[in-house]
Design a protein around this motif. Sequence first.
Motif, short mmCIF file in Angstrom:
data_model
loop_
_atom_site.label_atom_id
_atom_site.label_comp_id
_atom_site.label_asym_id
_atom_site.label_seq_id
_atom_site.Cartn_x
_atom_site.Cartn_y
_atom_site.Cartn_z
N LEU A 45 0.83 -1.20 0.00
CA LEU A 45 0.00 0.00 0.00
C LEU A 45 0.87 1.26 0.00
O LEU A 45 0.54 2.25 -0.66
CB LEU A 45 -0.92 0.00 1.22
CG LEU A 45 -1.92 1.16 1.30
CD1 LEU A 45 -2.84 1.18 0.08
CD2 LEU A 45 -2.75 1.07 2.59
N THR A 203 -1.71 -2.25 -8.31
CA THR A 203 -3.07 -2.12 -7.77
C THR A 203 -3.68 -3.47 -7.37
O THR A 203 -4.15 -3.63 -6.23
CB THR A 203 -3.99 -1.40 -8.77
OG1 THR A 203 -3.47 -0.08 -9.01
CG2 THR A 203 -5.41 -1.28 -8.23
N PRO A 204 -3.70 -4.49 -8.26
CA PRO A 204 -4.25 -5.78 -7.82
C PRO A 204 -3.43 -6.45 -6.73
O PRO A 204 -3.98 -7.17 -5.89
CB PRO A 204 -4.25 -6.62 -9.10
CG PRO A 204 -3.25 -5.98 -10.00
CD PRO A 204 -3.30 -4.53 -9.68
N PHE A 207 -4.60 -5.38 -3.28
CA PHE A 207 -5.82 -6.07 -2.84
C PHE A 207 -5.54 -7.53 -2.50
O PHE A 207 -6.05 -8.06 -1.50
CB PHE A 207 -6.89 -5.96 -3.92
CG PHE A 207 -7.52 -4.60 -4.03
CD1 PHE A 207 -8.59 -4.24 -3.21
CD2 PHE A 207 -7.03 -3.66 -4.92
CE1 PHE A 207 -9.16 -2.99 -3.29
CE2 PHE A 207 -7.60 -2.40 -5.02
CZ PHE A 207 -8.67 -2.06 -4.19
N VAL A 212 -5.50 -3.85 1.98
CA VAL A 212 -6.68 -2.98 1.89
C VAL A 212 -7.77 -3.48 2.84
O VAL A 212 -8.41 -2.69 3.55
CB VAL A 212 -7.20 -2.91 0.45
CG1 VAL A 212 -8.52 -2.14 0.40
CG2 VAL A 212 -6.18 -2.23 -0.45
N THR A 213 -7.99 -4.79 2.85
CA THR A 213 -8.99 -5.38 3.75
C THR A 213 -8.65 -5.08 5.20
O THR A 213 -9.53 -4.75 6.02
CB THR A 213 -9.08 -6.89 3.53
OG1 THR A 213 -9.37 -7.16 2.15
CG2 THR A 213 -10.14 -7.50 4.41
#
Length: 340
Positions: A45, A203-204, A207, A212-213
Amino acid sequence: MPTASSLGLTERQAVILTVSFYMVTALIMVSCNKWALNTLQLPWLLLWCQMLIAVLLLKATDAAGMLKMPHIRTDVSKALIPLISINVLGLGVNTLCLVYVDTSFYQIARGLVLPFTVIFAYILLGQPSSKMVLGSCFIVFCGFYTGVTTELNVSQLGVFFGIVSSITTSLHAIVIKKSLGAVNNSSIDLVYYNNFLSLLVTTPIVFLSGEVTLVLERLEDAGFQAFHSFLAAALVTGIFGFLVNLAGFMQISKTSPTTHMISGAVRGVLQTLLGYFAFGDIITSGRLMGIVLILSGGALYTWAKDKEMQANAKPTYIPMTQQDVDHDDDDGDRNHAGKA
């Protein structure tokens, strides 16, 4: 971009200012990265935020008429797949290495850049090295071995990421040279493609890593103030990451690869002191000896290559860093934009 004469500076003053600017921005970049990762261990991130800020700042320079950014083309993007792959992997392992090791040990963990560069230059480019260069590589390896084996609590995972980082950095220098042809030898275009496409690829990964979660789940916690500190650190590192690119371009345009290596060695010493005073790193005798050997090997390499450059009409040194690669291309195509 303003010239030294337009700012009322002599050439010597411009060189000193440029080298100082590069070292300061690079040091702040490392310290802010460590600050962010000490706050929250969200390496992917953090990288994503840095790339996003870099792309936005590049677009801002385009809108302001300072630099001209290219339009993204599919054929060029396909040609840059090897570069983007190595760049994302390299940035990832660099950050992961910093997660697991101290700031002062970071230089030792990533200390094998020079030996791997010489090895890959021979295997992939067929470039042999002199005995003096091979000797400098041996000294660097001894520094790495001394630093790693004398540490009692060193993270083996951190050392592993450091070794992979050394490999990707070495390959990155070679791939950069081959990739410039896809953007008509424009390093500024390559900077933009590199940041924009790396942002898409990362980006993927952000996740899939679950970061992100984790953030979304903990944002509901009243005590999750650490995320605000993390975002502040990510913003600062993103801005200074952009400035490091600019500083690297300025340094190469004003100096030589030899000067860049010397400034890199000085930065390594300052980074060690920064880790000691700012982050409370413990500087053991083994760690100190490892750093001294790595810097000594780098200094010997610089001296040997400087002698080779003086002995040949056209420099044939093996590039150790991405900036050195850019300088090689400057010799063939005078004064095109550089990349840090």
